[in-house]
Scaffold this motif. Structure first.
Motif, PDB file in Angstrom:
ATOM      1  N   TRP A 238       0.508  -2.519   5.817  1.00 13.21           N
ATOM      2  CA  TRP A 238       0.591  -2.838   4.456  1.00 13.21           C
ATOM      3  C   TRP A 238      -0.114  -1.693   3.671  1.00 13.21           C
ATOM      4  O   TRP A 238      -1.370  -1.462   3.714  1.00 13.21           O
ATOM      5  CB  TRP A 238       0.102  -4.216   4.180  1.00 13.21           C
ATOM      6  CG  TRP A 238       0.326  -4.813   2.770  1.00 13.21           C
ATOM      7  CD1 TRP A 238       1.773  -4.873   2.360  1.00 13.21           C
ATOM      8  CD2 TRP A 238      -0.537  -4.939   1.626  1.00 13.21           C
ATOM      9  NE1 TRP A 238       1.629  -5.655   1.166  1.00 13.21           N
ATOM     10  CE2 TRP A 238       0.214  -5.444   0.724  1.00 13.21           C
ATOM     11  CE3 TRP A 238      -1.591  -4.733   1.592  1.00 13.21           C
ATOM     12  CZ2 TRP A 238      -0.335  -5.707  -0.493  1.00 13.21           C
ATOM     13  CZ3 TRP A 238      -2.598  -5.033   0.253  1.00 13.21           C
ATOM     14  CH2 TRP A 238      -1.426  -5.486  -0.850  1.00 13.21           C
TER      15      TRP A 238
ATOM     16  N   PRO B  40       4.880  -7.314   5.006  1.00  8.35           N
ATOM     17  CA  PRO B  40       4.639  -6.039   5.534  1.00  8.35           C
ATOM     18  C   PRO B  40       5.252  -5.035   4.993  1.00  8.35           C
ATOM     19  O   PRO B  40       6.393  -5.035   4.543  1.00  8.35           O
ATOM     20  CB  PRO B  40       4.739  -6.268   7.072  1.00  8.35           C
ATOM     21  CG  PRO B  40       5.686  -7.474   7.044  1.00  8.35           C
ATOM     22  CD  PRO B  40       5.627  -8.309   5.858  1.00  8.35           C
ATOM     23  N   THR B  41       4.748  -3.889   4.877  1.00  7.15           N
ATOM     24  CA  THR B  41       5.470  -2.721   4.222  1.00  7.15           C
ATOM     25  C   THR B  41       6.043  -2.288   5.553  1.00  7.15           C
ATOM     26  O   THR B  41       7.249  -1.618   5.522  1.00  7.15           O
ATOM     27  CB  THR B  41       4.464  -1.605   4.140  1.00  7.15           C
ATOM     28  OG1 THR B  41       3.541  -1.868   3.045  1.00  7.15           O
ATOM     29  CG2 THR B  41       4.933  -0.177   3.568  1.00  7.15           C
TER      30      THR B  41
END
Length: 258
Positions: A12, A56-57
């Motif tokens: 993240w 989440p990225t």
């Protein structure tokens, strides 16, 4: 339900800065985990992701076998109890204890629904379970810090969650109140059909025997994860904290000194 938490290669980023990096972590039914880390290690960010407040990225997140991206997060949160210092600050001081507990069924700050007699009966039973039924009818602001934490834990249990997150619940407690609360958490964990507990702390002596596993977070990464006894060793924690520490065991709890 088998998998409670399942994170795979989760990272993240915020404003170009990586806060969590490549988190791999699984929690299965029957386990209770302590999450240990210094301030800034990423503990709060991890909890916010478990609760679906951030995404989440990269990577995949499954909570209570519900994959992010295919799940109604608002419904998912009804199966998660969360107790934190920030939650305590949001409670109205004049609210009666039983109303605060019952509000947990609706995941609301304040009681705006129409609870039933059965709801209040359950609230009383939960207060009895945590040895604080004598607080019934009291204003929240008249309770001690330790009592407030027990009330919030009771509130977190009101929705019969599958997962209970306790985010540094002993903050602000004196030694006696802390031990009383830890004993209460221990008793809760051994109840039949108890939720899986994630207990966040930066004090290793708070990692009671009931916590089967420990996750070590450092600078947004998983430094270690495994059975409690394997993580809480002199060698492991000296490397984790970047300074030599001494670990002594007493009553099946680890105590650390420099």
């Amino acid at each position: 339900m088998n998998k409670i938490v399942d994170m795979q290669q989760v990272s993240w980023k915020r404003q170009g800065k990586t806060i969590l990096s490549d988190i791999d972590w699984k929690v299965v039914n029957g386990e209770h985990w302590a999450i240990l880390g210094l301030n800034g290690s990423g503990k709060t960010t991890l909890l916010n992701m478990i609760n679906g407040y951030i995404w989440p990225t990269k990577g995949r997140v499954n909570i209570l076998e519900k994959p992010f991206g295919q799940t109604d997060i608002r419904e998912l949160r009804k199966s998660i109890g969360w107790v934190s210092s920030s939650l305590q600050e949001r409670m109205k001081g004049t609210e009666r204890v039983e109303n605060i507990v019952v509000s947990g069924k609706f995941a609301s700050i304040g009681l705006y629904e129409n609870p039933t007699e059965a709801d209040f009966a359950k609230a009383y039973q939960l207060l009895e379970l945590l040895h604080c039924s004598h607080l019934w009818g009291r204003a929240y602001q008249t309770c001690s810090q330790g009592e407030k934490q027990k009330i919030l834990i009771t509130r977190g249990l009101m929705g019969s969650p599958d997962l209970l997150i306790l985010d540094e619940p002993t903050n602000g407690l004196d030694f006696i109140s802390r031990e009383e609360l830890m004993n209460t958490i221990n008793q809760l964990a051994i109840q039949k059909n108890a939720p899986t507990i994630l207990f966040v702390t930066h004090h290793i002596e708070e990692i009671m025997p009931i916590f089967t596993h420990t996750l070590l977070l450092k600078l947004g990464t998983v430094y270690g994860r495994g059975k409690r006894e394997e993580m809480l060793t002199k060698e492991y924690l000296s490397c984790f904290f970047d300074l030599p520490v001494q670990i002594d065991w007493s009553n099946d709890r680890a105590w650390m000194t420099l």
